[in-house]
Write a protein that holds these residues in place. Sequence first.
Motif, PDB file in Angstrom:
ATOM      1  N   ILE A   1     -25.959   4.276  93.817  1.00 44.76           N
ATOM      2  CA  ILE A   1     -27.426   4.330  95.234  1.00 44.76           C
ATOM      3  C   ILE A   1     -28.472   3.190  95.257  1.00 44.76           C
ATOM      4  N   ASN A   2     -28.347   2.391  95.912  1.00 52.17           N
ATOM      5  CA  ASN A   2     -29.175   1.347  96.130  1.00 52.17           C
ATOM      6  C   ASN A   2     -30.250   2.248  97.139  1.00 52.17           C
ATOM      7  N   TYR A   3     -30.948   3.440  95.643  1.00 49.76           N
ATOM      8  CA  TYR A   3     -32.539   3.831  96.401  1.00 49.76           C
ATOM      9  C   TYR A   3     -33.037   3.162  97.246  1.00 49.76           C
ATOM     10  N   GLU A   4     -33.871   1.943  96.346  1.00 50.50           N
ATOM     11  CA  GLU A   4     -35.020   1.249  97.330  1.00 50.50           C
ATOM     12  C   GLU A   4     -34.247  -0.703  97.341  1.00 50.50           C
ATOM     13  N   LEU A   5     -34.203  -1.258  97.851  1.00 47.55           N
ATOM     14  CA  LEU A   5     -33.765  -2.514  98.228  1.00 47.55           C
ATOM     15  C   LEU A   5     -34.221  -3.469  96.797  1.00 47.55           C
ATOM     16  N   PRO A   6     -34.010  -4.554  96.716  1.00 41.65           N
ATOM     17  CA  PRO A   6     -33.840  -5.291  95.618  1.00 41.65           C
ATOM     18  C   PRO A   6     -34.992  -5.968  95.801  1.00 41.65           C
ATOM     19  N   GLU A   7     -35.700  -7.017  95.359  1.00 39.27           N
ATOM     20  CA  GLU A   7     -36.950  -8.073  96.002  1.00 39.27           C
ATOM     21  C   GLU A   7     -36.362  -9.257  95.715  1.00 39.27           C
ATOM     22  N   VAL A   8     -35.473  -9.482  94.705  1.00 35.74           N
ATOM     23  CA  VAL A   8     -33.838 -10.524  94.463  1.00 35.74           C
ATOM     24  C   VAL A   8     -33.103 -10.131  94.855  1.00 35.74           C
ATOM     25  N   PRO A   9     -32.312 -11.263  96.628  1.00 32.97           N
ATOM     26  CA  PRO A   9     -31.370 -10.836  96.652  1.00 32.97           C
ATOM     27  C   PRO A   9     -29.915 -10.733  95.350  1.00 32.97           C
ATOM     28  N   ASP A  10     -30.279 -11.131  94.502  1.00 34.47           N
ATOM     29  CA  ASP A  10     -28.745 -11.347  93.761  1.00 34.47           C
ATOM     30  C   ASP A  10     -28.795 -10.691  92.722  1.00 34.47           C
ATOM     31  N   ASN A  11     -30.178 -10.150  92.643  1.00 33.01           N
ATOM     32  CA  ASN A  11     -29.519  -8.227  91.706  1.00 33.01           C
ATOM     33  C   ASN A  11     -29.545  -7.611  92.535  1.00 33.01           C
ATOM     34  N   TYR A  12     -28.765  -7.298  93.911  1.00 28.57           N
ATOM     35  CA  TYR A  12     -27.721  -6.581  94.763  1.00 28.57           C
ATOM     36  C   TYR A  12     -26.581  -6.305  94.242  1.00 28.57           C
ATOM     37  N   VAL A  13     -26.245  -7.771  93.787  1.00 25.15           N
ATOM     38  CA  VAL A  13     -24.740  -8.273  93.337  1.00 25.15           C
ATOM     39  C   VAL A  13     -24.833  -7.405  92.513  1.00 25.15           C
ATOM     40  N   HIS A  14     -26.379  -7.705  91.514  1.00 26.39           N
ATOM     41  CA  HIS A  14     -25.495  -7.258  89.974  1.00 26.39           C
ATOM     42  C   HIS A  14     -25.439  -5.355  90.442  1.00 26.39           C
ATOM     43  N   ARG A  15     -26.272  -4.997  90.523  1.00 24.03           N
ATOM     44  CA  ARG A  15     -26.389  -2.785  90.455  1.00 24.03           C
ATOM     45  C   ARG A  15     -25.342  -2.873  91.050  1.00 24.03           C
ATOM     46  N   ILE A  16     -24.888  -3.339  92.322  1.00 31.21           N
ATOM     47  CA  ILE A  16     -23.334  -2.717  92.789  1.00 31.21           C
ATOM     48  C   ILE A  16     -22.216  -3.205  92.546  1.00 31.21           C
ATOM     49  N   GLY A  17     -22.334  -4.241  91.171  1.00 32.27           N
ATOM     50  CA  GLY A  17     -21.325  -4.595  90.361  1.00 32.27           C
ATOM     51  C   GLY A  17     -20.909  -3.203  88.942  1.00 32.27           C
ATOM     52  N   ARG A  18     -21.767  -2.919  89.040  1.00 31.03           N
ATOM     53  CA  ARG A  18     -21.649  -1.465  88.291  1.00 31.03           C
ATOM     54  C   ARG A  18     -20.951  -0.389  88.325  1.00 31.03           C
ATOM     55  N   THR A  19     -20.464  -0.998  89.736  1.00 32.17           N
ATOM     56  CA  THR A  19     -19.016   0.275  89.962  1.00 32.17           C
ATOM     57  C   THR A  19     -18.115  -0.694  90.825  1.00 32.17           C
ATOM     58  N   ALA A  20     -16.577  -0.240  91.067  1.00 32.66           N
ATOM     59  CA  ALA A  20     -15.722  -0.403  90.591  1.00 32.66           C
ATOM     60  C   ALA A  20     -15.299  -2.076  89.164  1.00 32.66           C
ATOM     61  N   ARG A  21     -15.164  -1.761  87.907  1.00 34.08           N
ATOM     62  CA  ARG A  21     -15.084  -1.626  87.192  1.00 34.08           C
ATOM     63  C   ARG A  21     -13.787  -2.011  86.138  1.00 34.08           C
ATOM     64  N   ALA A  22     -13.068  -2.626  85.536  1.00 35.99           N
ATOM     65  CA  ALA A  22     -12.373  -2.683  85.114  1.00 35.99           C
ATOM     66  C   ALA A  22     -11.020  -2.407  85.640  1.00 35.99           C
ATOM     67  N   GLY A  23     -11.140  -2.600  87.561  1.00 33.50           N
ATOM     68  CA  GLY A  23      -9.702  -2.298  88.124  1.00 33.50           C
ATOM     69  C   GLY A  23     -10.118  -0.950  88.952  1.00 33.50           C
ATOM     70  N   ARG A  24     -11.368  -0.208  88.606  1.00 29.79           N
ATOM     71  CA  ARG A  24     -11.778   0.370  89.684  1.00 29.79           C
ATOM     72  C   ARG A  24     -11.397   0.544  90.897  1.00 29.79           C
ATOM     73  N   GLU A  25     -11.965   1.568  91.526  1.00 29.88           N
ATOM     74  CA  GLU A  25     -12.876   1.398  93.106  1.00 29.88           C
ATOM     75  C   GLU A  25     -13.709   2.042  92.853  1.00 29.88           C
ATOM     76  N   GLY A  26     -14.946   2.214  93.626  1.00 32.13           N
ATOM     77  CA  GLY A  26     -16.061   2.604  94.010  1.00 32.13           C
ATOM     78  C   GLY A  26     -16.788   2.167  94.794  1.00 32.13           C
ATOM     79  N   GLU A  27     -18.055   2.625  94.716  1.00 34.77           N
ATOM     80  CA  GLU A  27     -18.592   2.803  95.891  1.00 34.77           C
ATOM     81  C   GLU A  27     -20.044   2.327  96.044  1.00 34.77           C
ATOM     82  N   ALA A  28     -20.497   1.279  96.557  1.00 36.94           N
ATOM     83  CA  ALA A  28     -21.637   1.258  97.152  1.00 36.94           C
ATOM     84  C   ALA A  28     -22.170   1.308  98.218  1.00 36.94           C
ATOM     85  N   HIS A  29     -23.544   2.722  98.212  1.00 35.76           N
ATOM     86  CA  HIS A  29     -24.530   3.252  99.136  1.00 35.76           C
ATOM     87  C   HIS A  29     -25.812   1.988  99.150  1.00 35.76           C
TER      88      HIS A  29
END
Length: 442
Positions: A318-346
């Motif tokens: 959950i991105n409660y607050e958006l990051p100042e650096v756009p690339d960090n959004y990719v890294h944040r949501i990449g903490r879910t759906a790891r090792a072939g699983r599914e995940g949700e990013a709000h």
Amino acid sequence: MTQFEDLGLAPGLTERLAEAGLKAPTPIQEKAIPLALEGRDVLGLAQTGTGKTLAFGLPLMHRLLEQQSKPLPRSVKALVLAPTRELVNQIADNLKIYAEGSRLKVRTVVGGQSINRQINMLERGCDILVATPGRLIDLMDRRAVDLSTARNLVLDEADQMLDMGFIHALRRIAPHLGTPRQTMLFSATMPKQMEELSRAYLDNPERVQVTPPGKAADKITQSVHFLQKAEKQSRLREILDRDPGALTLVFGRTKHGSEKLMKGLVADGYNAASIHGNKSQGQRDRAIKAFRDGSINILVATDVAARGIDIPGVAHVINYELPEVPDNYVHRIGRTARAGREGEAHTFCAPEEADLLRQIQKLMKIDIPVAAGEPHPGVAPGSPRVAPPKPGGKSGSGRGRGRGASSKPRGASGGGRGAPGAKPGGAKRRRPRRSAGGGAQA
């Protein structure tokens, strides 16, 4: 299908891979490992959660196993640099699994820990040193480590090193390394400065790219909630209550704000801890351990944790607050759906964050589907809308539920201590709490 045993790795490594249940390499591993085994410099680009650590770690260990000599006192044969303490520990933990039973010594040095203890550890030398740049320079200044024997250099999450200003540290470290050497640079995104970095430190590198830079994993379901800043707390609790017990990572922008948010959740009876730059290394390690084993199921973090948490069971980011650096959004949501699983990013977007969201969507070349609200001015209005969850239903199918997480309904009695500062008489969202391995103190 290519198997690890087809790549020419040392038999001991393939045996340990098989013991871990790994037979086939991921795309980034399949492409990078043969090049690295040949001694080529490698520029690897792949989204988070795709196995970059083994893409450089396996050929690194293979080449070191071919050498018969033991490391000299205070010497290092291979150096891996990473931007955060959490990522250093994650990399080292992974490498130690596959180095087990061999003569290879994997060591770590990070800030926030006793430098004297690290000096004593380095006195014996090591094969692979995984380090944050700042602490490594401290040790170099004290003549506690000799890098002249290091013929292998890995820069992991190099784009974040650029964001955090570590390029100056790298300029101090690189001249002390041995030559000739093999250099591998891995990243999930490719900012313009990365080309300059690769030209400066890599020799005619082979570029390995398995997904476009800035693209998230396909199994992440993304959505954006347009709301006012004052509505974020209640929306957060709504999402948490849809899937109680699921491992959920909540990202804030500041250390103070993240700590305040975590304490509010704890006061309402949620099993939450926080991790940010104001926490000691011990507190950060305990919080991640509690999150990993399910003792707490909500971790509130700043971007310091975005690339240091490799926990396959994370179901929601959950991105409660958006990051100042756009690339960090990719890294944040990449903490879910790891090792072939599914995940949700709000993602929560207040009016003042509209430009940040626009930059993120420009980077990713997508319009994130809308879960609630109307797009704020400055955000493309054409995004598809996400079907609302059924009343009382979960956002998922219970995937990613933390091990040991409570399955009791909200308000059930028994076992839990009352949260400090909780509202008298039982708050609406109160749920039983277990001892959370530190809870607010983690």
